[in-house]
Design an enzyme around this catalytic site. Sequence first.
Site, PDB file in Angstrom:
ATOM      1  N   GLU A   1       7.767  12.223  -1.387  1.00 26.99           N
ATOM      2  CA  GLU A   1       7.673  10.910  -0.700  1.00 26.99           C
ATOM      3  C   GLU A   1       7.115   9.740  -1.663  1.00 26.99           C
ATOM      4  O   GLU A   1       7.733   9.168  -2.578  1.00 26.99           O
ATOM      5  CB  GLU A   1       7.321  11.244   0.624  1.00 26.99           C
ATOM      6  CG  GLU A   1       8.026  12.071   1.478  1.00 26.99           C
ATOM      7  CD  GLU A   1       7.505  12.273   2.950  1.00 26.99           C
ATOM      8  OE1 GLU A   1       7.179  11.235   3.487  1.00 26.99           O
ATOM      9  OE2 GLU A   1       7.408  13.257   3.138  1.00 26.99           O
ATOM     10  N   MET A   2       5.751   9.591  -1.553  1.00 28.12           N
ATOM     11  CA  MET A   2       5.125   8.366  -2.358  1.00 28.12           C
ATOM     12  C   MET A   2       4.466   8.936  -3.394  1.00 28.12           C
ATOM     13  O   MET A   2       3.888   8.115  -4.296  1.00 28.12           O
ATOM     14  CB  MET A   2       4.150   7.697  -1.149  1.00 28.12           C
ATOM     15  CG  MET A   2       4.677   6.909  -0.255  1.00 28.12           C
ATOM     16  SD  MET A   2       3.896   6.184   1.199  1.00 28.12           S
ATOM     17  CE  MET A   2       3.113   4.966   0.316  1.00 28.12           C
TER      18      MET A   2
END
Lengths: 351, 109
Positions: free
Chosen positions: A151-152
């Site tokens: 994700e991040m």
Amino acid sequence: MLNYRNLIVAVIAGVLCTQSAAQLFAGEPQVASIAGLSSADLQSLKEEYHRPNSIPFPEENPYSPQKVALGKLLYYDTRLSGSNLLSCASCHNPGFGWSDGQPLAVGHGMQILRRRTPTILDSAWGELFFWDGRAETLEEQALGPIQAAGEMNQDLDELVRELQEIPGYRERFAEAFPQAGITTETIAMAIATYERTVVSSRAPFDDWIEGDETAMSDSEKRGFVLYNTKARCSVCHSGWSFTDSSFHDIGLPSSDMGRGEVLTDVAVMKYAFKTPGLRDIERRAPYMHDGSLETLEEVVDHYIAGGIQRENLSPEMQPLDLDSQERDDLIAFLRTVTGPLNPVVLPVLPR
Amino acid sequence: MKVHVMKRTIIMSVLACLVALPAAAADIEVKQDKKKFDTKAVSASVGDDIVFKNNDKVAHNVHSSNNGHRFDLGLQRPGESARLNLSTPGEFMVRCAIHPKMKVKVSVK
């Protein structure tokens, strides 16, 4: 001598006056019976759908305007990701009902993830977070996607160091957390506090619940009754935010084990996912945890069919016997729980 | 006189036995209705049973994920009951796996 015309006018006027007086003194608006439900039962049902007057904040992380302001900065800041290209808002975008409009989430390096981005709307009232409920609190949830490689992709210790180098953040954290300053915990607390202030806007349904009979059409009102009776939607999508935060296998053709990956020893959790709220549902297509259904019509048809029959299918999933008019009424009602889009002003980020 | 002494001895013996016996294990009933347990906390002794009764219109599944107290009573349809024997002292949180807002804290001494 009594004139018949005057008499009739007098009688009609008397009836109208009586009705007005009854309405004036009744206290509550008069509700007609709808779709076979008595007016008393309907009134009682409507009582379950009143919007709350305030947002709940946990004792461990009480509200403060400084935390909300800081959380908003962090939420929209792409520097929270390893690539400096993704923020929380990249996926939980207010313009798409605080989701992303995609069937499946897109993460670090444009990789397509396995589940749809859930909305963060009304999460202050939530219980267990993520589709599979693996986070106990919103604070725990907030740190999940930041550090997830897919994700991040951001190392949390590195994030703390990066934020400490930005004077604007040093000041904002000192205001919001005078004792603790910048830590992974205070980052999570600020983001979670901001997220709790993200509340669905008032919809035509709310006006009807509070007594405005003109706020919804007859079809929409019939749809509300069906939602709570024959269509069985409210067995799980109950209350003002239209969810009881429960987990169910609703019989979608997916190999994702969902909650079963977390509660590995609870058989009924295989293929089970969190029941999402339905507020602003029109802005939140496509639907379901896998983004597999594009329209509300497809969603209702899935429930009418009853889902894939398998051992773990929720006992609450039962094929529905709705005729074409009832299906239309139900869909018409579902559209009434979307309110106007509240504009969000993007923050100027600290440098 | 002899008979009287014997009677007293027997009574004393019975009383001594009763005192020596451990307290009988109890059944503690916890009801589930309207997606709620009817209590937020249960205090019990080792050996007691909690009987979870589903008086609701929907199915429930009582379980705990707390270390040392993990258990799963399985799916309970409306009208069904499930029994949990409390064999280990300690405190743990019991939840409905389906409806996680349903929680009851159990203390076992």
